[in-house]
Design an enzyme around this catalytic site. Structure first.
Site, PDB file in Angstrom:
ATOM      1  N   GLY A 197      36.224  56.232  39.243  1.00  0.00           N
ATOM      2  CA  GLY A 197      36.498  56.524  37.833  1.00  0.00           C
ATOM      3  C   GLY A 197      35.294  56.889  36.979  1.00  0.00           C
ATOM      4  O   GLY A 197      34.520  57.800  37.293  1.00  0.00           O
ATOM      5  N   TYR A 201      41.870  41.429  28.130  1.00  0.00           N
ATOM      6  CA  TYR A 201      41.062  42.651  28.232  1.00  0.00           C
ATOM      7  C   TYR A 201      40.487  43.019  26.864  1.00  0.00           C
ATOM      8  O   TYR A 201      39.291  43.307  26.742  1.00  0.00           O
ATOM      9  CB  TYR A 201      41.949  43.765  28.787  1.00  0.00           C
ATOM     10  N   LYS A 241      36.552  43.189  25.889  1.00  0.00           N
ATOM     11  CA  LYS A 241      35.938  44.415  25.366  1.00  0.00           C
ATOM     12  C   LYS A 241      35.345  44.180  23.968  1.00  0.00           C
ATOM     13  O   LYS A 241      34.368  44.822  23.589  1.00  0.00           O
ATOM     14  CB  LYS A 241      36.969  45.551  25.345  1.00  0.00           C
ATOM     15  N   ASP A 243      27.798  42.564  42.894  1.00  0.00           N
ATOM     16  CA  ASP A 243      28.891  41.930  42.145  1.00  0.00           C
ATOM     17  C   ASP A 243      28.341  41.549  40.770  1.00  0.00           C
ATOM     18  O   ASP A 243      27.510  40.642  40.658  1.00  0.00           O
ATOM     19  CB  ASP A 243      29.374  40.691  42.910  1.00  0.00           C
ATOM     20  N   THR A 253      41.722  57.862  35.439  1.00  0.00           N
ATOM     21  CA  THR A 253      41.011  57.172  36.528  1.00  0.00           C
ATOM     22  C   THR A 253      42.022  56.333  37.319  1.00  0.00           C
ATOM     23  O   THR A 253      43.145  56.098  36.851  1.00  0.00           O
ATOM     24  CB  THR A 253      39.931  56.210  35.969  1.00  0.00           C
ATOM     25  N   PRO A 254      41.605  55.812  38.467  1.00  0.00           N
ATOM     26  CA  PRO A 254      42.507  54.920  39.219  1.00  0.00           C
ATOM     27  C   PRO A 254      42.950  53.709  38.394  1.00  0.00           C
ATOM     28  O   PRO A 254      44.087  53.231  38.543  1.00  0.00           O
ATOM     29  CB  PRO A 254      41.644  54.494  40.420  1.00  0.00           C
TER      30      PRO A 254
HETATM   31  N1  NAD Z   1      40.256  54.445  32.412  1.00  0.00           N
HETATM   32  C1  NAD Z   1      40.461  54.137  31.136  1.00  0.00           C
HETATM   33  O1  NAD Z   1      41.444  54.615  30.519  1.00  0.00           O
HETATM   34  C2  NAD Z   1      39.497  53.229  30.409  1.00  0.00           C
HETATM   35  C3  NAD Z   1      39.606  53.157  28.997  1.00  0.00           C
HETATM   36  C4  NAD Z   1      38.735  52.329  28.304  1.00  0.00           C
HETATM   37  C5  NAD Z   1      37.765  51.621  28.992  1.00  0.00           C
HETATM   38  N2  NAD Z   1      37.687  51.695  30.348  1.00  0.00           N
HETATM   39  C6  NAD Z   1      36.646  50.910  31.013  1.00  0.00           C
HETATM   40  O2  NAD Z   1      35.818  51.776  31.770  1.00  0.00           O
HETATM   41  C7  NAD Z   1      35.287  51.062  32.879  1.00  0.00           C
HETATM   42  C8  NAD Z   1      35.580  51.834  34.149  1.00  0.00           C
HETATM   43  O3  NAD Z   1      36.980  51.918  34.310  1.00  0.00           O
HETATM   44  P1  NAD Z   1      37.685  52.944  35.302  1.00  0.00           P
HETATM   45  O4  NAD Z   1      38.872  53.449  34.614  1.00  0.00           O
HETATM   46  O5  NAD Z   1      36.681  53.878  35.854  1.00  0.00           O
HETATM   47  O6  NAD Z   1      38.196  51.903  36.425  1.00  0.00           O
HETATM   48  P2  NAD Z   1      38.205  51.983  38.013  1.00  0.00           P
HETATM   49  O7  NAD Z   1      39.123  50.885  38.427  1.00  0.00           O
HETATM   50  O8  NAD Z   1      38.458  53.355  38.476  1.00  0.00           O
HETATM   51  O9  NAD Z   1      36.701  51.579  38.397  1.00  0.00           O
HETATM   52  C9  NAD Z   1      36.212  50.283  38.166  1.00  0.00           C
HETATM   53  C10 NAD Z   1      35.213  49.940  39.252  1.00  0.00           C
HETATM   54  O10 NAD Z   1      34.685  48.617  38.966  1.00  0.00           O
HETATM   55  C11 NAD Z   1      34.508  47.980  40.214  1.00  0.00           C
HETATM   56  N3  NAD Z   1      34.426  46.524  40.066  1.00  0.00           N
HETATM   57  C12 NAD Z   1      35.437  45.637  39.850  1.00  0.00           C
HETATM   58  N4  NAD Z   1      34.957  44.378  39.845  1.00  0.00           N
HETATM   59  C13 NAD Z   1      33.616  44.463  40.061  1.00  0.00           C
HETATM   60  C14 NAD Z   1      32.576  43.500  40.172  1.00  0.00           C
HETATM   61  N5  NAD Z   1      32.817  42.187  40.073  1.00  0.00           N
HETATM   62  N6  NAD Z   1      31.321  43.951  40.370  1.00  0.00           N
HETATM   63  C15 NAD Z   1      31.069  45.264  40.510  1.00  0.00           C
HETATM   64  N7  NAD Z   1      32.012  46.231  40.434  1.00  0.00           N
HETATM   65  C16 NAD Z   1      33.275  45.825  40.209  1.00  0.00           C
HETATM   66  C17 NAD Z   1      35.706  48.419  41.049  1.00  0.00           C
HETATM   67  O11 NAD Z   1      35.485  48.209  42.430  1.00  0.00           O
HETATM   68  C18 NAD Z   1      35.823  49.893  40.663  1.00  0.00           C
HETATM   69  O12 NAD Z   1      35.108  50.725  41.546  1.00  0.00           O
HETATM   70  C19 NAD Z   1      35.929  49.671  32.844  1.00  0.00           C
HETATM   71  O13 NAD Z   1      35.036  48.766  32.231  1.00  0.00           O
HETATM   72  C20 NAD Z   1      37.162  49.902  32.012  1.00  0.00           C
HETATM   73  O14 NAD Z   1      37.598  48.714  31.402  1.00  0.00           O
HETATM   74  C21 NAD Z   1      38.522  52.500  31.078  1.00  0.00           C
END
Ligand code: NAD
Length: 263
Positions: A17, A151, A155, A59, A188-189
């Site tokens: 993502g 969540y 945030k 982690d 994203t996933p």
């Molecule tokens: N996609 C959205 O719509 C969106 C919107 C607002 C905020 N966000 C934030 O953006 C960030 C990325 O989200 P995304 O959509 O790419 O999600 P995603 O699930 O595609 O990627 C998240 C990644 O974090 C990793 N992860 C989880 N726990 C972990 C840990 N303990 N240590 C290290 N890595 C870890 C996962 O393995 C994964 O690869 C997140 O913080 C999410 O909350 C996403």
């Protein structure tokens, strides 16, 4: 010359993502990128395709991992100029449904991970007299939501930590900047997982969600790039929203092809 040429960056949650798109974009603009995640298979395979990037298992919820990561990066690469705290997990639940386990899981990755990352990066960046920390928050920290209680709380903590780090850095003359990015829905996933969960209990709502505007991971990656580069030298303690008006529009923001349909 790239916009972050010769800078060294750590990106967490880089296997997927937004973290993956960010790693790609920083690398395209000349940074050495250390991609980190707990998903080693996806992280290693992604890093192989990105010039100037390497993968490392990390982690974010464990402080001792942070100490080692930051020390190793400085030893191996000579500096740490950029930290992108991107790792996160989401679970849909109202306050009434939120269990202690859910609460702790979301906070251990989002809140604790960002705290440890900021703390250890700040420690080396202040000695360098420069650095940029970019924390990925969410529009959930601005709006909340009935079914994203833990969540949204995590945030919001990230938003507060960001401003506190920035103020300390300015007060102490550390030269370190710390900003937060607040994405709306991004393709994203994680978002796909949320949509699938919603479809499981409310197919009508899921159909409505599919009509809403969704941004590309690159939209966030470009904002990270700006904050990581020296172009944003005067931006510190800011919250940058990437949501195509979601937080200021009454009602929903529809996909471009559906916008204006009722006008
Ligand atoms: N996609 C959205 O719509 C969106 C919107 C607002 C905020 N966000 C934030 O953006 C960030 C990325 O989200 P995304 O959509 O790419 O999600 P995603 O699930 O595609 O990627 C998240 C990644 O974090 C990793 N992860 C989880 N726990 C972990 C840990 N303990 N240590 C290290 N890595 C870890 C996962 O393995 C994964 O690869 C997140 O913080 C999410 O909350 C996403």
């Amino acid at each position: 010359m790239g916009r972050v040429e010769r800078k060294v960056a750590i990106v967490t949650g880089a296997a997927s993502g937004l973290g993956l798109a960010t790693s790609r974009r920083l690398s395209e603009e000349g940074a050495t990128v250390i991609m980190t995640d707990i998903n080693c298979a996806a992280g290693e395979s992604a890093a192989e395709k990105i010039k100037g990037a390497t993968f490392r298992e990390h982690d974010v919820s464990r402080e001792q991992c942070w100490e080692k990561l930051v020390n190793d990066v400085v030893t191996d690469h000579g500096s740490l100029d950029i930290l992108v705290n991107c790792a996160g997990v989401v679970q849909l639940a109202s306050i009434e449904q939120t269990t202690e386990d859910m609460w702790r899981k979301i906070h251990s990755v989002g809140t604790d991970g960002t705290f440890f990352g900021c703390k250890h990066a700040l420690n080396v960046m202040k000695q360098q007299g420069q650095g940029s920390i970019i924390n990925i928050s969410s529009t959930a920290s601005i709006q909340g939501g009935p079914n994203i209680f833990a969540y949204a709380a995590s945030k919001s903590a990230i938003r507060g930590m960001t401003k506190s780090v920035a103020c300390l850095s300015t007060q102490q003359g550390y030269g370190v900047r710390c900003n937060s990015i607040h994405p709306g829905n991004m393709s994203t996933p994680m978002l796909r997982g949320v949509y699938d969960v919603v479809r499981g209990f409310d197919p009508v709502m899921a159909d409505e969600l599919e009509k809403m505007w969704v941004g590309d991971p690159e939209d966030v990656a470009n904002m990270v790039l700006f904050l990581a580069s020296d172009e944003s030298v005067a931006v510190n303690g800011a919250e940058l929203v990437v949501d195509n008006t979601l937080t200021i529009t009454e009602g929903v923001v529809l996909k471009r092809e559906l916008q204006g349909a009722d006008a």
